[in-house]
Design an enzyme around this catalytic site. Structure first.
Site, PDB file in Angstrom:
ATOM      1  N   GLU A 263      79.826 -63.211  46.134  1.00 31.63           N
ATOM      2  CA  GLU A 263      79.155 -64.395  46.643  1.00 31.63           C
ATOM      3  C   GLU A 263      78.424 -65.104  45.509  1.00 31.63           C
ATOM      4  O   GLU A 263      78.343 -64.598  44.391  1.00 31.63           O
ATOM      5  CB  GLU A 263      78.186 -64.022  47.769  1.00 31.63           C
ATOM      6  CG  GLU A 263      78.896 -63.442  48.993  1.00 31.63           C
ATOM      7  CD  GLU A 263      77.958 -63.127  50.140  1.00 31.63           C
ATOM      8  OE1 GLU A 263      76.726 -63.152  49.923  1.00 31.63           O
ATOM      9  OE2 GLU A 263      78.444 -62.848  51.238  1.00 31.63           O
TER      10      GLU A 263
ATOM     11  N   HIS B  49      70.238 -72.719  53.619  1.00 32.75           N
ATOM     12  CA  HIS B  49      71.627 -72.303  53.478  1.00 32.75           C
ATOM     13  C   HIS B  49      72.471 -73.565  53.338  1.00 32.75           C
ATOM     14  O   HIS B  49      72.355 -74.492  54.143  1.00 32.75           O
ATOM     15  CB  HIS B  49      72.079 -71.493  54.696  1.00 32.75           C
ATOM     16  CG  HIS B  49      73.352 -70.742  54.455  1.00 32.75           C
ATOM     17  ND1 HIS B  49      74.570 -71.366  54.332  1.00 32.75           N
ATOM     18  CD2 HIS B  49      73.600 -69.416  54.309  1.00 32.75           C
ATOM     19  CE1 HIS B  49      75.515 -70.461  54.116  1.00 32.75           C
ATOM     20  NE2 HIS B  49      74.948 -69.275  54.090  1.00 32.75           N
TER      21      HIS B  49
ATOM     22  N   ARG C  21      72.350 -70.711  45.838  1.00 35.88           N
ATOM     23  CA  ARG C  21      72.209 -71.515  47.048  1.00 35.88           C
ATOM     24  C   ARG C  21      71.321 -72.749  46.868  1.00 35.88           C
ATOM     25  O   ARG C  21      71.577 -73.787  47.466  1.00 35.88           O
ATOM     26  CB  ARG C  21      71.636 -70.646  48.179  1.00 35.88           C
ATOM     27  CG  ARG C  21      72.636 -69.666  48.725  1.00 35.88           C
ATOM     28  CD  ARG C  21      72.024 -68.815  49.814  1.00 35.88           C
ATOM     29  NE  ARG C  21      73.036 -67.957  50.425  1.00 35.88           N
ATOM     30  CZ  ARG C  21      72.782 -67.072  51.372  1.00 35.88           C
ATOM     31  NH1 ARG C  21      71.547 -66.912  51.805  1.00 35.88           N
ATOM     32  NH2 ARG C  21      73.749 -66.337  51.885  1.00 35.88           N
TER      33      ARG C  21
ATOM     34  N   HIS D  94      67.021 -71.525  56.194  1.00 42.53           N
ATOM     35  CA  HIS D  94      67.704 -70.254  56.389  1.00 42.53           C
ATOM     36  C   HIS D  94      66.849 -69.021  56.119  1.00 42.53           C
ATOM     37  O   HIS D  94      66.930 -68.039  56.842  1.00 42.53           O
ATOM     38  CB  HIS D  94      68.933 -70.226  55.485  1.00 42.53           C
ATOM     39  CG  HIS D  94      69.792 -69.002  55.615  1.00 42.53           C
ATOM     40  ND1 HIS D  94      70.344 -68.614  56.812  1.00 42.53           N
ATOM     41  CD2 HIS D  94      70.177 -68.080  54.700  1.00 42.53           C
ATOM     42  CE1 HIS D  94      71.054 -67.511  56.636  1.00 42.53           C
ATOM     43  NE2 HIS D  94      70.960 -67.157  55.367  1.00 42.53           N
TER      44      HIS D  94
ATOM     45  N   ARG E 158      66.395 -66.608  46.778  1.00 42.07           N
ATOM     46  CA  ARG E 158      67.049 -65.347  47.154  1.00 42.07           C
ATOM     47  C   ARG E 158      68.531 -65.400  46.798  1.00 42.07           C
ATOM     48  O   ARG E 158      69.238 -66.345  47.140  1.00 42.07           O
ATOM     49  CB  ARG E 158      66.889 -65.112  48.652  1.00 42.07           C
ATOM     50  CG  ARG E 158      67.615 -63.879  49.162  1.00 42.07           C
ATOM     51  CD  ARG E 158      67.438 -63.734  50.655  1.00 42.07           C
ATOM     52  NE  ARG E 158      68.227 -64.704  51.394  1.00 42.07           N
ATOM     53  CZ  ARG E 158      69.430 -64.459  51.920  1.00 42.07           C
ATOM     54  NH1 ARG E 158      69.998 -63.288  51.751  1.00 42.07           N
ATOM     55  NH2 ARG E 158      70.064 -65.383  52.603  1.00 42.07           N
TER      56      ARG E 158
END
Length: 533
Positions: free
Chosen positions: A121, A240, A286, A347, A382
């Protein structure tokens, strides 16, 4: 003053997601445990987590690489010791989950030997994401639930709201349990406990658009703050980048793992744009991806951007992303043939109640684990799939600390009963609903992906007005679910704004047009609670 029903336990765990259930299972062989769930046992952010859990299982990978990637994603604000502690515990914690039956996907290697299928990811330099198709959180939640339901020392209180943590004048720095609201019987009760753990998740419901379930209203953060605990880094709210854009697709995430398997972001005409914002393109962290999508939407006046994986084979897509395929197909979108409309959505809260590596807060006997806590792991952003990992690692750490205190005596002083003799039932629930919508809208407009000093000042003025209205309302009417959540969300909104106003730079998830540059020295934003002063 009316009498209050009192329950007793060794450990009260407020929250029933991965963090709370893991802690319960680690303690139940020695302690009598109560798990408090605001809704049903399964309703929480864990259940909706799609992507997976980061841990080093590949021989080509290393803990050092996991640490380096996390530090990089955190924009210089991670606590390196916290990152190393978490990454080094990851594999053993995943093996613990595997022993509880979590069905992580497996595949056969070139020799026909079964091994875990690891995906990649954004922000990760290796494939290190264990997953159960595209519904990892659901698999974790289900497996832990089955174990909890069978344990005689774990008692489940479903449909209970925690109202406030309880202290006593003779033990002002000690948590003695919590006042809770029984939603079924609609009255307040008291749970006396030797140890209390907040595992309430995050606070993304403070924003108008969020991927989170309705229960994510910052309850634990607000209760801890009112009880005197410090909070940190509340300005870092992760959006997100890819939430499904469709009127009937409330809260549905499109996992980052799609981009890990080759999906790319594009305009309606199929033209890619992420290469203009970051050399890592679609695999950038992100915060960069969310800002890029937000920028393109505003620049072009569009309601959404698109995520395209249709160049992969239909068999591959359906096998690896069955839930996303089914959900989109139910809304008339065939992701094997067409791109997916997506928008950013609030998110994850990277800040929270300040804890040490044993998950201990400023208040004696009070722990905080999971998204409710600030451990230093996430920094200013994060990294994908470190969140469920943090839940398990710090649940294990908290359990170890609590088990070492088996001889700690119970505080037996009488706790004041909850007094409802001077209040009545509200006949104006519409007031709460109006305040609720007002809060979420101005937080989205003023304290969202891009901020300015003026926007933050406007938000704070509105928060202060709302706080007074809610205080007056709270003093005159009996508690309700909506009132309790609104009270907590307004508290969390204030903490977010005050932290954002204290940061005179742009870093990670906090982007302020008045301070577009990042300072040379990275500092954690701490709002000191009464206990720590």
């Amino acid at each position: 003053m009316s009498s209050t029903v009192e329950h007793r336990c060794d450990v009260l765990i407020i929250g029933s997601g991965a963090a709370g259930l893991s802690l319960a299972l680690k303690l139940a062989h020695k302690y009598n445990v109560i798990v408090l769930s605001k809704s049903t046992l399964s309703e929480g952010s864990t259940r909706y987590a799609q992507g997976g859990i980061a841990a080093v299982f590949d021989e080509q990978d290393s803990i050092e690489s996991h640490v380096a990637d996390t530090l990089d994603a955190g924009a210089g604000l991670c606590d390196e010791e916290a990152v190393r502690f978490t990454a080094s515990q990851a594999k053993s914690c995943m093996e613990w989950l595997i022993n509880y039956g979590v069905p992580f996907d497996q595949e056969k290697d070139e020799h026909g030997v079964e091994r875990f299928h690891l995906t990649r990811e954004g922000g990760h330099s290796h494939r290190r994401i264990l997953h159960a198709a595209d519904a990892t959180g659901h698999a974790v939640q289900t497996s832990l639930q089955e174990a909890v339901l069978q344990h005689p020392n774990i008692h489940l209180f479903e449909r209970y709201n925690a109202i406030d943590l309880v202290r006593h004048k003779d033990a002002p720095n000690q948590c003695l349990g919590a006042y809770v609201w029984n939603r079924k019987k609609e009255h307040v009760e008291f749970i006396r406990s030797r140890f209390t753990a907040l595992a309430t998740g995050g606070a993304s419901k403070v924003y108008q658009y969020t991927s989170n379930p309705d229960v994510s209203s910052g309850d634990g953060i607000a209760m801890a703050w009112r009880a005197g605990c410090s909070v940190a880094n509340m300005e870092f709210n992760q959006f997100h980048p890819t939430c499904l854009f469709h009127p009937e697709a409330k809260n549905f995430l499109i996992t980052e793992a799609l981009r890990g398997e080759g999906a790319f972001l594009c305009h309606a005409d199929g033209s890619k744009f992420m290469h203009k914002f970051d050399p890592r393109g679609d695999l950038a962290p992100r915060d960069i991806v969310a800002r890029a999508i937000d920028y393109e939407m505003k620049r072009l006046g569009k309601d959404c951007m698109y995520l395209d994986i249709s160049h992969k084979s239909a068999d591959f897509i359906v096998k690896h992303f069955p839930n996303i395929y089914r959900k989109c197909r139910s809304l008339g979108i065939d992701i094997t043939r067409h791109p997916i409309p997506v928008v950013p959505a609030a998110h994850y809260s990277c800040g929270g109640v300040k804890t040490d590596f044993n998950a201990k807060t400023d208040l004696d006997n009070l722990y905080a684990i999971g998204e409710v806590a600030y451990t230093g792991l996430h920094g200013a952003n994060r990294m994908a799939s470190n969140s469920l990992l943090e839940c398990i690692v710090f649940a294990h750490a908290a359990a170890k600390d609590i088990l070492a205190k088996q001889d700690k005596p119970v505080f037996e002083q009488e706790i004041p009963a909850w007094d409802e003799s001077q209040v009545g039932n509200s006949d104006e629930e519409v007031v709460i609903q109006h305040n609720w919508h007002e809060l979420r809208l101005f937080m989205w407009d003023y304290v969202g992906i891009v901020r300015t000093n003026k926007r933050l000042e406007r938000a704070l003025r509105r928060i202060e007005l709302l706080q007074q209205e809610i205080h007056d309302y709270y003093a005159n009417f009996r508690v309700s679910n909506n009132l309790l959540e609104l009270r907590n969300l307004v508290t969390v909104a204030e903490l977010i704004v005050r932290c954002a106003m204290n940061r005179k730079e742009s870093r990670g998830l906090h982007y302020n047009l008045d301070y577009p540059d990042m300072l040379d020295e990275a500092k954690v934003t701490v709002l000191a609670g009464r206990v720590s002063r």
